[in-house]
Design an enzyme around this catalytic site. Structure first.
Site, PDB file in Angstrom:
ATOM      1  N   ARG A  21       1.845  34.134  26.255  1.00 51.38           N
ATOM      2  CA  ARG A  21       3.078  34.491  26.803  1.00 51.38           C
ATOM      3  C   ARG A  21       5.015  34.526  26.002  1.00 51.38           C
ATOM      4  O   ARG A  21       3.816  35.087  25.122  1.00 51.38           O
ATOM      5  CB  ARG A  21       3.233  33.467  27.780  1.00 51.38           C
ATOM      6  CG  ARG A  21       2.482  32.868  28.612  1.00 51.38           C
ATOM      7  CD  ARG A  21       2.414  31.674  29.270  1.00 51.38           C
ATOM      8  NE  ARG A  21       1.598  31.350  30.662  1.00 51.38           N
ATOM      9  CZ  ARG A  21       1.370  30.482  31.866  1.00 51.38           C
ATOM     10  NH1 ARG A  21       1.999  29.058  30.812  1.00 51.38           N
ATOM     11  NH2 ARG A  21       0.605  30.044  32.328  1.00 51.38           N
ATOM     12  N   ARG A  38      -8.489  31.650  33.029  1.00 45.22           N
ATOM     13  CA  ARG A  38      -7.875  32.050  34.323  1.00 45.22           C
ATOM     14  C   ARG A  38      -7.306  31.479  35.994  1.00 45.22           C
ATOM     15  O   ARG A  38      -7.671  31.477  36.209  1.00 45.22           O
ATOM     16  CB  ARG A  38      -6.246  32.539  34.001  1.00 45.22           C
ATOM     17  CG  ARG A  38      -5.574  31.725  32.952  1.00 45.22           C
ATOM     18  CD  ARG A  38      -3.833  31.539  32.907  1.00 45.22           C
ATOM     19  NE  ARG A  38      -3.467  31.115  34.342  1.00 45.22           N
ATOM     20  CZ  ARG A  38      -3.468  29.674  34.122  1.00 45.22           C
ATOM     21  NH1 ARG A  38      -3.837  28.603  33.352  1.00 45.22           N
ATOM     22  NH2 ARG A  38      -2.638  28.971  35.435  1.00 45.22           N
ATOM     23  N   THR A  68      19.179  13.463  29.315  1.00 45.19           N
ATOM     24  CA  THR A  68      18.987  13.263  30.172  1.00 45.19           C
ATOM     25  C   THR A  68      18.840  12.244  31.269  1.00 45.19           C
ATOM     26  O   THR A  68      18.937  11.191  30.921  1.00 45.19           O
ATOM     27  CB  THR A  68      17.788  14.250  30.623  1.00 45.19           C
ATOM     28  OG1 THR A  68      16.321  13.492  30.291  1.00 45.19           O
ATOM     29  CG2 THR A  68      17.636  15.223  30.420  1.00 45.19           C
ATOM     30  N   ASP A 110      -0.893  24.150  27.215  1.00 46.26           N
ATOM     31  CA  ASP A 110       0.008  25.065  26.362  1.00 46.26           C
ATOM     32  C   ASP A 110       0.384  24.818  25.371  1.00 46.26           C
ATOM     33  O   ASP A 110      -0.122  23.188  24.842  1.00 46.26           O
ATOM     34  CB  ASP A 110       1.775  25.180  27.660  1.00 46.26           C
ATOM     35  CG  ASP A 110       1.464  25.279  29.036  1.00 46.26           C
ATOM     36  OD1 ASP A 110       0.563  26.244  28.928  1.00 46.26           O
ATOM     37  OD2 ASP A 110       1.901  25.180  29.917  1.00 46.26           O
ATOM     38  N   ARG A 148     -10.791  26.004  40.384  1.00 46.45           N
ATOM     39  CA  ARG A 148     -10.138  25.362  39.657  1.00 46.45           C
ATOM     40  C   ARG A 148     -10.041  24.257  40.392  1.00 46.45           C
ATOM     41  O   ARG A 148      -9.812  22.469  39.028  1.00 46.45           O
ATOM     42  CB  ARG A 148      -8.549  26.322  39.969  1.00 46.45           C
ATOM     43  CG  ARG A 148      -7.914  25.321  40.008  1.00 46.45           C
ATOM     44  CD  ARG A 148      -6.406  26.261  40.463  1.00 46.45           C
ATOM     45  NE  ARG A 148      -6.180  27.164  39.737  1.00 46.45           N
ATOM     46  CZ  ARG A 148      -5.091  26.961  38.341  1.00 46.45           C
ATOM     47  NH1 ARG A 148      -4.623  25.525  38.077  1.00 46.45           N
ATOM     48  NH2 ARG A 148      -4.346  27.452  37.738  1.00 46.45           N
ATOM     49  N   SER A 159      -6.039  24.201  32.386  1.00 48.15           N
ATOM     50  CA  SER A 159      -5.074  24.780  30.800  1.00 48.15           C
ATOM     51  C   SER A 159      -4.265  24.133  30.094  1.00 48.15           C
ATOM     52  O   SER A 159      -4.469  23.262  30.811  1.00 48.15           O
ATOM     53  CB  SER A 159      -4.751  26.005  31.137  1.00 48.15           C
ATOM     54  OG  SER A 159      -3.660  26.245  31.801  1.00 48.15           O
ATOM     55  N   ASP A 207      11.160  20.074  37.771  1.00 49.61           N
ATOM     56  CA  ASP A 207       9.612  20.776  37.470  1.00 49.61           C
ATOM     57  C   ASP A 207       8.881  21.206  38.154  1.00 49.61           C
ATOM     58  O   ASP A 207       9.739  21.223  39.089  1.00 49.61           O
ATOM     59  CB  ASP A 207       8.602  19.436  37.217  1.00 49.61           C
ATOM     60  CG  ASP A 207       8.002  19.702  36.785  1.00 49.61           C
ATOM     61  OD1 ASP A 207       7.239  20.025  36.085  1.00 49.61           O
ATOM     62  OD2 ASP A 207       6.859  18.926  37.620  1.00 49.61           O
ATOM     63  N   ASP A 223       6.940  15.121  37.571  1.00 52.85           N
ATOM     64  CA  ASP A 223       5.570  13.558  37.553  1.00 52.85           C
ATOM     65  C   ASP A 223       4.778  13.227  37.082  1.00 52.85           C
ATOM     66  O   ASP A 223       4.415  12.085  36.519  1.00 52.85           O
ATOM     67  CB  ASP A 223       4.987  15.264  38.855  1.00 52.85           C
ATOM     68  CG  ASP A 223       4.543  15.750  38.756  1.00 52.85           C
ATOM     69  OD1 ASP A 223       5.132  16.778  37.185  1.00 52.85           O
ATOM     70  OD2 ASP A 223       3.068  16.031  38.917  1.00 52.85           O
ATOM     71  N   ASP A 244       5.315  22.230  39.480  1.00 50.35           N
ATOM     72  CA  ASP A 244       3.993  21.540  40.251  1.00 50.35           C
ATOM     73  C   ASP A 244       3.998  20.505  39.416  1.00 50.35           C
ATOM     74  O   ASP A 244       4.702  19.388  38.895  1.00 50.35           O
ATOM     75  CB  ASP A 244       2.724  21.628  38.768  1.00 50.35           C
ATOM     76  CG  ASP A 244       2.514  23.328  38.754  1.00 50.35           C
ATOM     77  OD1 ASP A 244       2.548  23.748  40.006  1.00 50.35           O
ATOM     78  OD2 ASP A 244       2.487  24.542  38.064  1.00 50.35           O
ATOM     79  N   TYR A 270      12.255  14.206  29.982  1.00 51.34           N
ATOM     80  CA  TYR A 270      13.058  12.803  30.729  1.00 51.34           C
ATOM     81  C   TYR A 270      12.986  11.929  30.154  1.00 51.34           C
ATOM     82  O   TYR A 270      13.852  11.120  30.090  1.00 51.34           O
ATOM     83  CB  TYR A 270      11.007  12.822  30.983  1.00 51.34           C
ATOM     84  CG  TYR A 270      11.340  10.932  32.351  1.00 51.34           C
ATOM     85  CD1 TYR A 270      11.815  11.160  33.565  1.00 51.34           C
ATOM     86  CD2 TYR A 270      11.160  10.138  31.502  1.00 51.34           C
ATOM     87  CE1 TYR A 270      11.735   9.693  33.805  1.00 51.34           C
ATOM     88  CE2 TYR A 270      10.972   8.685  31.858  1.00 51.34           C
ATOM     89  CZ  TYR A 270      11.432   8.124  33.119  1.00 51.34           C
ATOM     90  OH  TYR A 270      11.045   6.886  34.111  1.00 51.34           O
TER      91      TYR A 270
HETATM   92  O1  M1P Z   1       3.786  24.332  35.153  1.00 52.41           O
HETATM   93  C1  M1P Z   1       2.277  23.382  34.759  1.00 52.41           C
HETATM   94  C2  M1P Z   1       1.223  23.943  34.399  1.00 52.41           C
HETATM   95  O2  M1P Z   1       1.020  25.359  35.435  1.00 52.41           O
HETATM   96  C3  M1P Z   1       0.173  26.141  35.135  1.00 52.41           C
HETATM   97  O3  M1P Z   1      -1.617  24.817  35.007  1.00 52.41           O
HETATM   98  P1  M1P Z   1      -3.115  25.043  35.507  1.00 52.41           P
HETATM   99  O4  M1P Z   1      -3.179  26.295  35.792  1.00 52.41           O
HETATM  100  O5  M1P Z   1      -3.688  24.764  34.236  1.00 52.41           O
HETATM  101  O6  M1P Z   1      -3.106  24.335  36.688  1.00 52.41           O
HETATM  102  C4  M1P Z   1       0.436  26.910  33.709  1.00 52.41           C
HETATM  103  O7  M1P Z   1       0.984  27.391  33.791  1.00 52.41           O
HETATM  104  C5  M1P Z   1       0.582  25.842  32.692  1.00 52.41           C
HETATM  105  O8  M1P Z   1       0.920  26.637  31.578  1.00 52.41           O
HETATM  106  C6  M1P Z   1       1.702  24.606  33.432  1.00 52.41           C
HETATM  107  O9  M1P Z   1       2.046  24.526  31.902  1.00 52.41           O
END
Ligand code: M1P
Length: 250
Positions: free
Chosen positions: A124, A135, A225, A182, A142, A180, A13, A208, A15, A220
């Site tokens: 997207r 965004r 996996t 998805d 943020r 945000s 992953d 995470d 983030d 996960y």
């Molecule tokens: O990768 C995790 C998420 O990262 C972004 O979220 P945010 O802008 O809310 O921090 C977005 O690109 C989201 O689509 C993605 O799942």
């Protein structure tokens, strides 16, 4: 050097796993990933689209990793080449899409939160990304929204309204980041990317948000996996060193 172990892939992953949330990966992490590629095939799977993953992992990301799965793998790259895309527009059709977007924008318009910016819905390839604050807020805005949301549950409340209103569309709503969520059809979560990895007998996934409701949970938990939960990029490196580099020929 023992070389790559056949049939093994380490899949990450983005983030919170390779980078701090929505931040750029450190030079050490990028170097480490290239070290890892000497002993294992390496892939990344993010909820974000490719432009955001590139901001975090570098402009040449699709060439720097064996597999890059943006939008959960709804847009997939192997060895720098596009190997598959999935289209939300074709799946839902214009009428249902418009109904969803119209309702969501009305909901956001009626939402009383401290500040709003722009780009409330990002369209997207395989998903919609919906942000109550918008965004194109700044990093500071943020971070503030994330804190505010933890107290006021703006996103969870919005999700339950949308889930009920659009139950007939069988959509999944997934909070993966700070500002945000998805929206995509059921099954188009991160397990979607596994359809490209049929040649691998050992798929190690690192994420995470592996808890129920987190956007790493399904992959996960998948029987395909071996799942690893991490709490930071530093822990990702530690776990990979122990698993793949301590005795690479094992
Ligand atoms: O990768 C995790 C998420 O990262 C972004 O979220 P945010 O802008 O809310 O921090 C977005 O690109 C989201 O689509 C993605 O799942």
């Amino acid at each position: 050097m023992a070389g790559r172990k056949p049939g093994l892939i380490a899949l990450f992953d983005v983030d919170g796993t390779l980078t701090a949330p929505r931040k750029v990966a450190t030079a050490q992490m990028l170097e480490f990933m290239q070290e890892l590629r000497k002993v294992a095939t390496v892939g990344v799977v993010g909820g974000s689209d490719l432009s955001k993953i590139s901001e975090q992992l570098g402009k040449s990301v699709i060439n720097d990793y064996d597999y890059v799965f943006s939008e959960n793998g709804l847009v997939a790259y192997k060895d720098g080449k596009l190997i598959g895309t999935q289209s939300l527009k074709s799946f839902l059709g214009e009428e249902k899409l418009k109904e969803f977007i119209n309702f969501t924008l009305h909901y956001i318009a009626d939402l009383d939160i401290p500040i709003k910016r722009g780009t409330f819905i990002e369209f997207r390839s395989g998903m919609l990304n919906v942000s109550p604050i918008g965004r194109n807020c700044s990093q500071e805005e943020r971070d503030e929204f994330e804190k505010y949301d933890k107290v006021h549950n703006i996103r969870p409340k919005m999700l339950s309204v949308l889930q009920e209103k659009f139950a007939h569309l069988n959509l999944t709503f997934s909070i993966g980041g700070q500002i945000s969520f998805d929206v995509f059809p059921q099954g188009w979560d991160k397990t979607y990317c596994l359809k490209y990895l049929g040649d691998f007998q050992e798929i190690h996934f690192f994420g995470d948000k592996t808890y129920k409701g987190g956007n790493d949970h399904e992959i996960y938990e998948s029987e395909q996996t071996v799942g690893h939960t991490v709490t930071s990029p530093e822990e990702t490196v530690e776990k990979c060193k122990a698993l793949f580099l301590a005795n690479p020929s094992a």
